[in-house]
Design a protein around this motif. Structure first.
Motif, PDB file in Angstrom:
ATOM      1  N   LEU A 143       1.851  -0.077  -0.193  1.00 19.49           N
ATOM      2  CA  LEU A 143       1.785   0.873  -1.291  1.00 19.49           C
ATOM      3  C   LEU A 143       0.362   0.972  -1.824  1.00 19.49           C
ATOM      4  O   LEU A 143      -0.351  -0.033  -1.852  1.00 19.49           O
ATOM      5  CB  LEU A 143       2.691   0.426  -2.435  1.00 19.49           C
ATOM      6  CG  LEU A 143       4.186   0.615  -2.227  1.00 19.49           C
ATOM      7  CD1 LEU A 143       4.959  -0.142  -3.276  1.00 19.49           C
ATOM      8  CD2 LEU A 143       4.553   2.090  -2.257  1.00 19.49           C
ATOM      9  N   TYR A 144      -0.001   2.170  -2.245  1.00 21.78           N
ATOM     10  CA  TYR A 144      -1.300   2.407  -2.858  1.00 21.78           C
ATOM     11  C   TYR A 144      -1.065   3.004  -4.225  1.00 21.78           C
ATOM     12  O   TYR A 144      -0.376   4.017  -4.356  1.00 21.78           O
ATOM     13  CB  TYR A 144      -2.141   3.386  -2.017  1.00 21.78           C
ATOM     14  CG  TYR A 144      -2.500   2.814  -0.683  1.00 21.78           C
ATOM     15  CD1 TYR A 144      -3.679   2.099  -0.521  1.00 21.78           C
ATOM     16  CD2 TYR A 144      -1.651   2.971   0.406  1.00 21.78           C
ATOM     17  CE1 TYR A 144      -4.016   1.562   0.709  1.00 21.78           C
ATOM     18  CE2 TYR A 144      -1.982   2.426   1.636  1.00 21.78           C
ATOM     19  CZ  TYR A 144      -3.150   1.722   1.773  1.00 21.78           C
ATOM     20  OH  TYR A 144      -3.463   1.181   2.991  1.00 21.78           O
ATOM     21  N   LYS A 145      -1.613   2.389  -5.220  1.00 16.70           N
ATOM     22  CA  LYS A 145      -1.514   2.888  -6.590  1.00 16.70           C
ATOM     23  C   LYS A 145      -2.658   3.875  -6.813  1.00 16.70           C
ATOM     24  O   LYS A 145      -3.802   3.592  -6.473  1.00 16.70           O
ATOM     25  CB  LYS A 145      -1.632   1.695  -7.545  1.00 16.70           C
ATOM     26  CG  LYS A 145      -1.103   1.965  -8.907  1.00 16.70           C
ATOM     27  CD  LYS A 145       0.410   1.860  -8.920  1.00 16.70           C
ATOM     28  CE  LYS A 145       0.860   1.771 -10.362  1.00 16.70           C
ATOM     29  NZ  LYS A 145       1.856   2.717 -10.722  1.00 16.70           N
ATOM     30  N   HIS A 146      -2.324   5.046  -7.313  1.00 15.20           N
ATOM     31  CA  HIS A 146      -3.342   6.034  -7.684  1.00 15.20           C
ATOM     32  C   HIS A 146      -2.875   6.667  -8.985  1.00 15.20           C
ATOM     33  O   HIS A 146      -1.861   7.373  -9.012  1.00 15.20           O
ATOM     34  CB  HIS A 146      -3.521   7.092  -6.598  1.00 15.20           C
ATOM     35  CG  HIS A 146      -4.567   8.100  -6.948  1.00 15.20           C
ATOM     36  ND1 HIS A 146      -5.916   7.833  -6.897  1.00 15.20           N
ATOM     37  CD2 HIS A 146      -4.464   9.380  -7.387  1.00 15.20           C
ATOM     38  CE1 HIS A 146      -6.596   8.893  -7.278  1.00 15.20           C
ATOM     39  NE2 HIS A 146      -5.739   9.852  -7.578  1.00 15.20           N
ATOM     40  N   GLY A 147      -3.591   6.395 -10.052  1.00 11.72           N
ATOM     41  CA  GLY A 147      -3.158   6.880 -11.359  1.00 11.72           C
ATOM     42  C   GLY A 147      -1.822   6.260 -11.709  1.00 11.72           C
ATOM     43  O   GLY A 147      -1.637   5.050 -11.600  1.00 11.72           O
ATOM     44  N   ASP A 148      -0.876   7.096 -12.070  1.00 17.53           N
ATOM     45  CA  ASP A 148       0.458   6.626 -12.452  1.00 17.53           C
ATOM     46  C   ASP A 148       1.418   6.520 -11.269  1.00 17.53           C
ATOM     47  O   ASP A 148       2.593   6.201 -11.456  1.00 17.53           O
ATOM     48  CB  ASP A 148       1.075   7.592 -13.477  1.00 17.53           C
ATOM     49  CG  ASP A 148       0.306   7.616 -14.779  1.00 17.53           C
ATOM     50  OD1 ASP A 148      -0.329   6.593 -15.112  1.00 17.53           O
ATOM     51  OD2 ASP A 148       0.343   8.653 -15.468  1.00 17.53           O
ATOM     52  N   TYR A 149       0.948   6.796 -10.075  1.00 14.23           N
ATOM     53  CA  TYR A 149       1.853   6.918  -8.934  1.00 14.23           C
ATOM     54  C   TYR A 149       1.566   5.900  -7.833  1.00 14.23           C
ATOM     55  O   TYR A 149       0.429   5.465  -7.655  1.00 14.23           O
ATOM     56  CB  TYR A 149       1.777   8.339  -8.362  1.00 14.23           C
ATOM     57  CG  TYR A 149       2.066   9.379  -9.415  1.00 14.23           C
ATOM     58  CD1 TYR A 149       3.345   9.553  -9.914  1.00 14.23           C
ATOM     59  CD2 TYR A 149       1.045  10.162  -9.938  1.00 14.23           C
ATOM     60  CE1 TYR A 149       3.606  10.483 -10.897  1.00 14.23           C
ATOM     61  CE2 TYR A 149       1.300  11.097 -10.930  1.00 14.23           C
ATOM     62  CZ  TYR A 149       2.587  11.252 -11.412  1.00 14.23           C
ATOM     63  OH  TYR A 149       2.841  12.169 -12.394  1.00 14.23           O
ATOM     64  N   SER A 150       2.627   5.566  -7.093  1.00 18.93           N
ATOM     65  CA  SER A 150       2.510   4.695  -5.927  1.00 18.93           C
ATOM     66  C   SER A 150       2.786   5.519  -4.680  1.00 18.93           C
ATOM     67  O   SER A 150       3.845   6.157  -4.571  1.00 18.93           O
ATOM     68  CB  SER A 150       3.518   3.547  -6.011  1.00 18.93           C
ATOM     69  OG  SER A 150       3.191   2.697  -7.078  1.00 18.93           O
ATOM     70  N   PHE A 151       1.848   5.502  -3.755  1.00 19.47           N
ATOM     71  CA  PHE A 151       1.968   6.253  -2.507  1.00 19.47           C
ATOM     72  C   PHE A 151       2.225   5.289  -1.354  1.00 19.47           C
ATOM     73  O   PHE A 151       1.619   4.221  -1.291  1.00 19.47           O
ATOM     74  CB  PHE A 151       0.681   7.049  -2.233  1.00 19.47           C
ATOM     75  CG  PHE A 151       0.466   8.163  -3.207  1.00 19.47           C
ATOM     76  CD1 PHE A 151       0.953   9.436  -2.949  1.00 19.47           C
ATOM     77  CD2 PHE A 151      -0.211   7.941  -4.405  1.00 19.47           C
ATOM     78  CE1 PHE A 151       0.757  10.472  -3.859  1.00 19.47           C
ATOM     79  CE2 PHE A 151      -0.405   8.966  -5.318  1.00 19.47           C
ATOM     80  CZ  PHE A 151       0.081  10.236  -5.042  1.00 19.47           C
ATOM     81  N   LEU A 152       3.102   5.700  -0.459  1.00 18.76           N
ATOM     82  CA  LEU A 152       3.433   4.898   0.708  1.00 18.76           C
ATOM     83  C   LEU A 152       3.246   5.752   1.966  1.00 18.76           C
ATOM     84  O   LEU A 152       4.120   6.543   2.328  1.00 18.76           O
ATOM     85  CB  LEU A 152       4.882   4.387   0.624  1.00 18.76           C
ATOM     86  CG  LEU A 152       5.417   3.584   1.796  1.00 18.76           C
ATOM     87  CD1 LEU A 152       4.547   2.359   2.072  1.00 18.76           C
ATOM     88  CD2 LEU A 152       6.862   3.172   1.552  1.00 18.76           C
ATOM     89  N   PRO A 153       2.089   5.643   2.626  1.00 15.66           N
ATOM     90  CA  PRO A 153       1.877   6.382   3.878  1.00 15.66           C
ATOM     91  C   PRO A 153       2.581   5.655   5.032  1.00 15.66           C
ATOM     92  O   PRO A 153       2.425   4.444   5.191  1.00 15.66           O
ATOM     93  CB  PRO A 153       0.362   6.352   4.070  1.00 15.66           C
ATOM     94  CG  PRO A 153      -0.219   5.570   2.940  1.00 15.66           C
ATOM     95  CD  PRO A 153       0.883   4.967   2.165  1.00 15.66           C
ATOM     96  N   ILE A 154       3.363   6.401   5.811  1.00 11.42           N
ATOM     97  CA  ILE A 154       4.103   5.810   6.942  1.00 11.42           C
ATOM     98  C   ILE A 154       4.059   6.764   8.141  1.00 11.42           C
ATOM     99  O   ILE A 154       3.658   7.923   8.015  1.00 11.42           O
ATOM    100  CB  ILE A 154       5.569   5.489   6.577  1.00 11.42           C
ATOM    101  CG1 ILE A 154       6.365   6.772   6.269  1.00 11.42           C
ATOM    102  CG2 ILE A 154       5.632   4.503   5.407  1.00 11.42           C
ATOM    103  CD1 ILE A 154       7.868   6.542   6.092  1.00 11.42           C
TER     104      ILE A 154
END
Length: 183
Positions: A143-154
């Motif tokens: 997971l990558y936190k950016h601002g208020d969001y967590s992104f999961l590249p798959i």
């Protein structure tokens, strides 16, 4: 908000098919694919539906995670067609124009995890947010936190379904564990 996206005319793809959107109004997890598929009636369909390889695999992952609300969308909401009427990949320009709609969906739905499906989606989001996600090794996603969001590249689910079928369970488990540990 949804009305705003439904009436988008930033490019000509809306002439091929109006934006294909999920009907869910809140979510914990947002799946983000590349572009819409051709449907008979946009009111009866959703992005990444189980009528596609990707949608079937996503549905399997969702079944493994109880108690979560899921939302499915695409970077490009409308149908990209070639001159001869066949489905094609959207251009970088089309993705750049449509990413605003994805950002709006994210703001309104406020998901805990935004799962980016495949390299084209990952690169489009990286460019828009001016971030860089590390390349994943095998099925070691993070997971990558950016601002208020967590992104999961798959990996894109269709890549797994077509080229890596033997590793499907490893893929499902890796994604499932990250969802469960975050929600």
């Amino acid at each position: 908000m949804i009305k705003e996206i439904m009436n988008c005319q930033k490019c000509n793809m809306c002439n091929n098919q109006r934006p294909l959107l999920d009907k869910v109004e809140e979510c914990d997890v947002m799946w983000v694919g590349l572009s819409a598929k051709k449907v008979d009636n946009i009111m009866d369909e959703i992005p990444l539906s189980t009528s596609t390889r990707s949608g079937k695999l996503i549905s399997e992952m969702e079944a493994e995670v109880c108690g979560c609300k899921f939302y499915k969308t695409n970077v490009v909401k409308c149908l990209p067609l070639s001159n001869n009427g066949k489905l094609r990949y959207p251009t970088k320009k089309e993705m750049d124009l449509c990413i605003v709609n994805l950002k709006r969906e994210i703001e309104l739905l406020n998901p805990k995890i935004i799962i980016l499906l495949g390299n084209n989606v990952i690169q489009s989001v990286e460019k828009s947010l001016k971030v860089t996600f590390d390349k994943f090794n095998d099925y070691e996603y993070k997971l990558y936190k950016h601002g208020d969001y967590s992104f999961l590249p798959i990996h894109h689910p269709s890549y797994i379904s077509i080229y890596k079928r033997k590793n499907k369970e490893i893929y499902i488990d890796a994604v499932k564990e990250l969802i469960i540990s975050t929600i």
